[in-house]
Design a protein around this motif. Structure first.
Motif, mmCIF file in Angstrom:
data_model
loop_
_atom_site.group_PDB
_atom_site.id
_atom_site.type_symbol
_atom_site.label_atom_id
_atom_site.label_comp_id
_atom_site.label_asym_id
_atom_site.label_seq_id
_atom_site.Cartn_x
_atom_site.Cartn_y
_atom_site.Cartn_z
ATOM 1 N N GLN A 187 12.030 -3.570 8.271
ATOM 2 C CA GLN A 187 13.043 -4.402 7.860
ATOM 3 C C GLN A 187 13.218 -4.262 6.349
ATOM 4 O OE1 GLN A 187 12.242 -8.233 9.176
ATOM 5 N NE2 GLN A 187 13.630 -9.355 7.759
ATOM 6 N N ARG A 188 14.507 -4.201 6.039
ATOM 7 C CA ARG A 188 14.774 -4.038 4.434
ATOM 8 C C ARG A 188 15.131 -5.432 3.968
ATOM 9 N NH1 ARG A 188 17.406 1.369 4.526
ATOM 10 N NH2 ARG A 188 17.396 2.006 6.880
ATOM 11 N N ASP A 189 14.568 -5.537 2.882
ATOM 12 C CA ASP A 189 14.975 -6.741 2.209
ATOM 13 C C ASP A 189 15.960 -6.614 1.149
ATOM 14 O OD1 ASP A 189 14.642 -8.961 0.355
ATOM 15 O OD2 ASP A 189 12.598 -8.807 -0.147
ATOM 16 N N ILE A 190 17.170 -7.299 1.747
ATOM 17 C CA ILE A 190 18.398 -7.252 0.897
ATOM 18 C C ILE A 190 18.384 -7.856 -0.372
ATOM 19 C CG2 ILE A 190 19.589 -6.938 3.145
ATOM 20 C CD1 ILE A 190 20.463 -9.980 2.682
ATOM 21 N N ASP A 191 17.405 -8.786 -0.638
ATOM 22 C CA ASP A 191 17.256 -9.360 -2.186
ATOM 23 C C ASP A 191 16.476 -8.318 -2.977
ATOM 24 O OD1 ASP A 191 18.587 -11.903 -1.217
ATOM 25 O OD2 ASP A 191 16.754 -12.591 -0.529
ATOM 26 N N TRP A 192 15.929 -7.442 -2.691
ATOM 27 C CA TRP A 192 15.259 -6.562 -3.415
ATOM 28 C C TRP A 192 15.926 -5.123 -3.088
ATOM 29 C CZ3 TRP A 192 12.125 -7.869 -7.399
ATOM 30 C CH2 TRP A 192 11.618 -9.263 -7.459
ATOM 31 N N SER A 193 16.957 -4.758 -3.083
ATOM 32 C CA SER A 193 17.249 -3.273 -2.995
ATOM 33 C C SER A 193 17.220 -2.727 -1.685
ATOM 34 C CB SER A 193 17.235 -2.515 -4.304
ATOM 35 O OG SER A 193 17.087 -3.115 -5.406
ATOM 36 N N CYS A 194 16.920 -3.434 -0.828
ATOM 37 C CA CYS A 194 16.900 -2.934 0.675
ATOM 38 C C CYS A 194 15.275 -2.308 0.866
ATOM 39 C CB CYS A 194 17.869 -2.149 1.090
ATOM 40 S SG CYS A 194 19.500 -3.109 1.200
ATOM 41 N N LYS A 195 14.377 -2.674 -0.124
ATOM 42 C CA LYS A 195 12.994 -2.054 0.105
ATOM 43 C C LYS A 195 12.458 -2.606 1.339
ATOM 44 C CE LYS A 195 11.984 -1.840 -4.915
ATOM 45 N NZ LYS A 195 11.468 -2.454 -6.123
ATOM 46 N N THR A 196 11.679 -1.493 2.031
ATOM 47 C CA THR A 196 10.906 -1.816 3.103
ATOM 48 C C THR A 196 9.422 -2.276 2.603
ATOM 49 O OG1 THR A 196 10.117 0.364 3.400
ATOM 50 C CG2 THR A 196 12.128 -0.093 4.535
ATOM 51 N N PRO A 197 8.588 -2.622 3.547
ATOM 52 C CA PRO A 197 7.290 -3.160 2.977
ATOM 53 C C PRO A 197 6.528 -1.856 2.751
ATOM 54 C CG PRO A 197 7.753 -4.184 4.974
ATOM 55 C CD PRO A 197 8.816 -3.431 4.827
ATOM 56 N N LEU A 198 6.975 -0.660 3.139
ATOM 57 C CA LEU A 198 6.635 0.953 2.704
ATOM 58 C C LEU A 198 6.852 1.144 1.463
ATOM 59 C CD1 LEU A 198 4.739 3.172 3.896
ATOM 60 C CD2 LEU A 198 6.691 4.256 4.746
ATOM 61 N N HIS A 199 7.869 0.730 0.937
ATOM 62 C CA HIS A 199 8.281 1.075 -0.601
ATOM 63 C C HIS A 199 7.444 0.033 -1.402
ATOM 64 C CE1 HIS A 199 12.313 2.201 1.170
ATOM 65 N NE2 HIS A 199 12.417 3.139 0.008
ATOM 66 N N TRP A 200 7.143 -1.157 -1.049
ATOM 67 C CA TRP A 200 6.219 -2.051 -1.797
ATOM 68 C C TRP A 200 4.675 -1.389 -1.938
ATOM 69 C CZ3 TRP A 200 8.174 -5.364 -5.045
ATOM 70 C CH2 TRP A 200 9.295 -5.901 -4.900
ATOM 71 N N ALA A 201 4.222 -1.042 -0.841
ATOM 72 C CA ALA A 201 2.915 -0.567 -0.731
ATOM 73 C C ALA A 201 2.716 0.711 -1.373
ATOM 74 C CB ALA A 201 2.591 -0.422 0.585
ATOM 75 N N ALA A 202 3.917 1.684 -1.387
ATOM 76 C CA ALA A 202 3.754 2.931 -2.049
ATOM 77 C C ALA A 202 3.729 2.813 -3.518
ATOM 78 C CB ALA A 202 4.949 3.686 -1.736
ATOM 79 N N ALA A 203 4.594 1.813 -4.029
ATOM 80 C CA ALA A 203 4.931 1.469 -5.246
ATOM 81 C C ALA A 203 3.497 1.041 -6.150
ATOM 82 C CB ALA A 203 5.816 0.527 -5.838
ATOM 83 N N GLN A 204 2.760 0.069 -5.097
ATOM 84 C CA GLN A 204 1.634 -0.589 -5.860
ATOM 85 C C GLN A 204 0.551 0.309 -5.665
ATOM 86 O OE1 GLN A 204 1.669 -3.257 -7.516
ATOM 87 N NE2 GLN A 204 4.082 -3.348 -7.239
ATOM 88 N N GLY A 205 0.650 1.329 -4.874
ATOM 89 C CA GLY A 205 -0.567 2.293 -5.091
ATOM 90 C C GLY A 205 -1.602 1.891 -3.680
ATOM 91 N N HIS A 206 -1.251 1.173 -2.963
ATOM 92 C CA HIS A 206 -1.921 0.645 -1.650
ATOM 93 C C HIS A 206 -1.912 1.923 -0.431
ATOM 94 C CE1 HIS A 206 -2.289 -2.858 -3.791
ATOM 95 N NE2 HIS A 206 -0.954 -3.484 -3.493
ATOM 96 N N THR A 207 -2.738 2.950 -0.600
ATOM 97 C CA THR A 207 -2.852 3.939 0.221
ATOM 98 C C THR A 207 -3.300 3.202 1.580
ATOM 99 O OG1 THR A 207 -5.054 4.530 -0.472
ATOM 100 C CG2 THR A 207 -3.135 5.834 -1.308
ATOM 101 N N GLU A 208 -4.176 2.595 1.830
ATOM 102 C CA GLU A 208 -4.740 2.170 3.243
ATOM 103 C C GLU A 208 -3.343 1.321 3.691
ATOM 104 O OE1 GLU A 208 -8.811 0.764 3.849
ATOM 105 O OE2 GLU A 208 -8.736 1.048 1.493
ATOM 106 N N THR A 209 -2.750 0.473 3.012
ATOM 107 C CA THR A 209 -1.754 0.117 3.433
ATOM 108 C C THR A 209 -0.618 0.870 4.024
ATOM 109 O OG1 THR A 209 -2.269 -2.198 2.334
ATOM 110 C CG2 THR A 209 -0.014 -1.844 3.197
ATOM 111 N N VAL A 210 -0.212 1.652 3.194
ATOM 112 C CA VAL A 210 0.889 2.684 3.639
ATOM 113 C C VAL A 210 0.310 3.576 4.818
ATOM 114 C CG1 VAL A 210 1.575 5.204 2.888
ATOM 115 C CG2 VAL A 210 1.607 3.450 1.098
#
Length: 168
Positions: free
Chosen positions: A29-52
């Motif tokens: 699911q894309r978050d239209i309020d945050w440039s259409c980021k998916t949960p994977l974009h967020w986890a990747a940006a934060q460095g959460h490898t297990e979550t990725v």
């Protein structure tokens, strides 16, 4: 932003697993309020490898792009998340795609001074392209295209530029 987006950004692995197990939210699911980021974009940006890893195991597509054409690899590159980039590459995620302005994750890492990521991504780009070529020869499907983003790009190309409407 969904609860899955929030849990992925926070690195709350237990909550991410619970949400995915209960099918409470689409991992793509894309978050239209945050440039259409998916949960994977967020986890990747934060460095959460297990979550990725968990997100991808539950169907998150690493080829999906934000409204600016960023893949999760771009997000990880911006933040200097080498471990995430290594994981994405090991999962055959596209680490060599250009964003709307023609920048690949390696260029993003370079802009932000993440030299270890740049070195890794330059090598990974070559390996990614070689894998696609072998996969095509063997008839193996590779999930490296965000169809929705590609379609939006075509719509932008079909629209006349403002300059083309000016009469001389």
């Amino acid at each position: 932003m969904t609860e899955l987006h929030q849990a992925a950004a926070a690195g709350d692995l237990g909550r991410v697993q619970e949400i995915l197990r209960q099918n409470e939210c689409d991992p793509n699911q894309r978050d239209i309020d945050w440039s259409c980021k998916t949960p994977l974009h967020w986890a990747a940006a934060q460095g959460h490898t297990e979550t990725v890893q968990v997100l991808v195991e539950h169907g998150a597509r690493p080829c999906l792009r934000t409204e600016h054409g960023w893949t999760p690899a771009h997000s990880a590159a911006e933040a200097g998340r080498l471990a995430v980039l290594r994981l994405l590459h090991s999962l055959h995620a596209p680490v060599d795609q250009e964003d709307r302005w023609g920048d690949k994750p390696a260029r993003i890492a370079e802009i932000y001074g993440h030299h270890d990521c740049v070195l890794f991504l330059k090598k990974a780009e070559i390996e990614c392209q070689a894998y696609r070529k072998v996969a095509a020869q063997k008839g193996i499907s590779v999930d490296d295209t965000d169809e929705e983003w590609a379609e939006q790009g075509k719509q932008h190309e079909d629209k006349p530029s403002p300059k083309s409407n000016v009469q001389t």
